[in-house]
Design an enzyme around this catalytic site. Structure first.
Site, PDB file in Angstrom:
ATOM      1  N   ASP A 153     -69.463   2.379  28.101  1.00  0.00           N
ATOM      2  CA  ASP A 153     -70.866   2.957  28.198  1.00  0.00           C
ATOM      3  C   ASP A 153     -71.169   3.682  27.041  1.00  0.00           C
ATOM      4  OD1 ASP A 153     -69.730   5.284  28.830  1.00  0.00           O
ATOM      5  OD2 ASP A 153     -69.518   4.788  31.148  1.00  0.00           O
ATOM      6  N   GLN A 154     -72.319   4.131  27.209  1.00  0.00           N
ATOM      7  CA  GLN A 154     -72.661   5.325  26.198  1.00  0.00           C
ATOM      8  C   GLN A 154     -71.784   6.763  26.117  1.00  0.00           C
ATOM      9  OE1 GLN A 154     -76.965   5.882  26.910  1.00  0.00           O
ATOM     10  NE2 GLN A 154     -76.473   8.196  27.377  1.00  0.00           N
TER      11      GLN A 154
END
Lengths: 140, 140, 140, 140
Positions: free
Chosen positions: C11-12
Site C-alpha cells: 500500500d502507499q
C-alpha cells in the site's frame, strides 16, 4: 513461474476471479526479472517504476481453486519510454487458461514519465524476446 | 457508512470472503474521520500513518454479493502512541454480520512509531466514544 | 509454507497491506493440509467448508514488497463443530512479522453449521498440535 | 456510479493499483444494471453468469487514495452469446483516469457458454448504447 490459485481469489461462480489475473501477470514480471539476475525491488528502490499503461487479458478456460498454474512471460519490446510484455497462463493438463499483454512506461517517484536510465536499459535490452512457442497439444 | 458487497469480494462459498472485512473496516475509519471534518488523506500527506497493530474480527452471519451493509465505527481509545477502534457490520434486515476492533500506532514515513502530533491529538480527542448502542431488534 | 510479498499487496505506506495477511493465513491452512496428505479442495468438493468465525492478527514488524516470508501454521484445536489454527509469519533475518489465530466451524453448502463428518474428523484429529517452537534468534 | 479509492487499493507507488480498476469496472456493470431496473444478483440467482472473456484497460492518469472517481459505463453490444461494455473513469477535476472495455459470454452454473435466456435478452436489448460523449474539457 508457477502459482497456486488461492481460495481468496475465487468468486461465487466457483472460479478464479478475472481480476486476480492482473496480479498474477505482475508477479510473473517480477519473477521474469529475477530469473535474469535483475530485481524489480532494486529498480523500485532506485526511484524508478514501470507504470502500467495498458492491460489486455483474454480468458480462455476457467482456473479453479488450488490449480497449479504456469505463467510464461516475455518482454516483447523495450524502448527508452516504453516496454511491453506478453503472458500465457497454462493450467493443469496443459490447457491455456488465459493470455494477454501489458505495456509500461518508466516513471520517477512523482509518477512522471522518464527515459529508462541507461543502467536498466542495458540490463534489460538483451532479454527482449518473442513469446515462447506454444506447448504442443495446446489447441487454443 | 454504507457499502455494497462487490462481486470480486465473494468467494466460491458464495459469500463475501472474510478478508474483505478488513478492507471495509479500514474504509469505515476513513469515513469516520471525514464525518468529523477530518481527513485521513491529509494525515497521510503530513507524513503520519496510523499503522495497524492488531485486528480482531468475529464473523456472525454471512454477507452476500450486492448486500448493502452498514458499518458503525467508533474510536474507543486515544493516547499519544495508541488508538483503538470498534466496528459493527450490519446487513439487510438488521442482522449483525460481524463485529471487531483494531488498534493502531502513529508512525512516521519510515514506519517508526512516533507520538501523535498535537494538532492531530487535539482534533481527534473529542471524538473518543463508546461503541454506539446496538440497534433495537439486534439479537446477536 | 513460503510466499513472496506481491507488489499488488503493498500500500502507499510502502509495506504489505494488513489485509493481505488474512489471505496468507488462509493459504497457509491449505498448505498445512496438503503437507499432511489432505486436500482442502477435496473437502470443499465434498460439500463441506471450514467457515472462518474469528480472525485475530498482531502485526509486529512490517513486511515489504518481494520479501520471502515463512508461515508456520498449526491446528491447535479440533472438535466436531470447531477448529482453531495458530500462525506465525517470519520475515528475512528471522524477524517475527506477525502472529495470529483463526477459529472455524464446519458448514454445509448452504452455510449451515454442521458436525465435522467422521472421515474428515479422523483424518485431521491426529494433527492437532501446539504451535511450533520459536526459531532460535527470534526476539519477539 | 461514483466510488472512493480505498487505502487498501493503493500500492507502494502511492497510487491506486492497476488491478483495482478491473474490480471497479465490474462494480460499474452491476450499478449500470441497477440503474435500469435490472439486478445482476437476480441474474446470478437464476443460474446465469456473464463470464468475462476479455478485459482491456488503458491507464491515462493516476488515481489516488480517497479520490472520488466517476465511472461511466455503457453496454455497446448484445447478442445471444456475447455482450460488450465500455468504461470511462473520471477523476477529480474531470481528468480521464482510464478507459477500457470488457466482453462477456453468458454461462450456466457449470461454466458452459449458453444462449442468453429470452427474458434477459429482452430486458437488456433496449439498453445497448454508444459510449456517452466525452465531457467537455477532457483532453485525453
Amino acid at each position: 513461474m508457477n502459482l497456486r490459485v488461492r481460495f481468496a481469489e475465487t468468486d461465487q461462480m466457483g472460479v478464479a476471479h478475472h481480476g486476480a489475473y492482473v496480479v498474477w501477470f505482475e508477479a510473473a514480471r517480477v519473477e521474469w526479472m529475477r530469473e535474469r539476475g535483475l530485481s524489480y525491488r532494486e529498480l523500485e528502490a532506485s526511484g524508478l517504476s514501470m507504470a502500467v499503461k495498458e492491460v489486455t487479458i483474454r480468458y480462455r478456460k476457467a482456473a479453479y481453486f488450488d490449480d497449479l498454474l504456469r505463467i510464461d512471460c516475455a518482454m516483447t519490446e523495450l524502448r527508452s519510454r516504453h516496454a511491453a510484455f506478453r503472458y500465457r497462463l497454462t493450467g493443469p493438463g496443459g490447457r491455456t487458461v488465459a493470455d494477454g499483454h501489458t505495456t509500461h512506461v518508466p516513471t520517477d517517484r512523482s509518477g512522471r514519465a522518464v527515459r529508462l536510465p541507461a543502467v536498466w536499459a542495458e540490463a534489460l535490452v538483451g532479454h527482449v524476446e518473442p513469446m515462447p512457442d506454444r506447448p504442443s497439444g495446446d489447441a487454443a
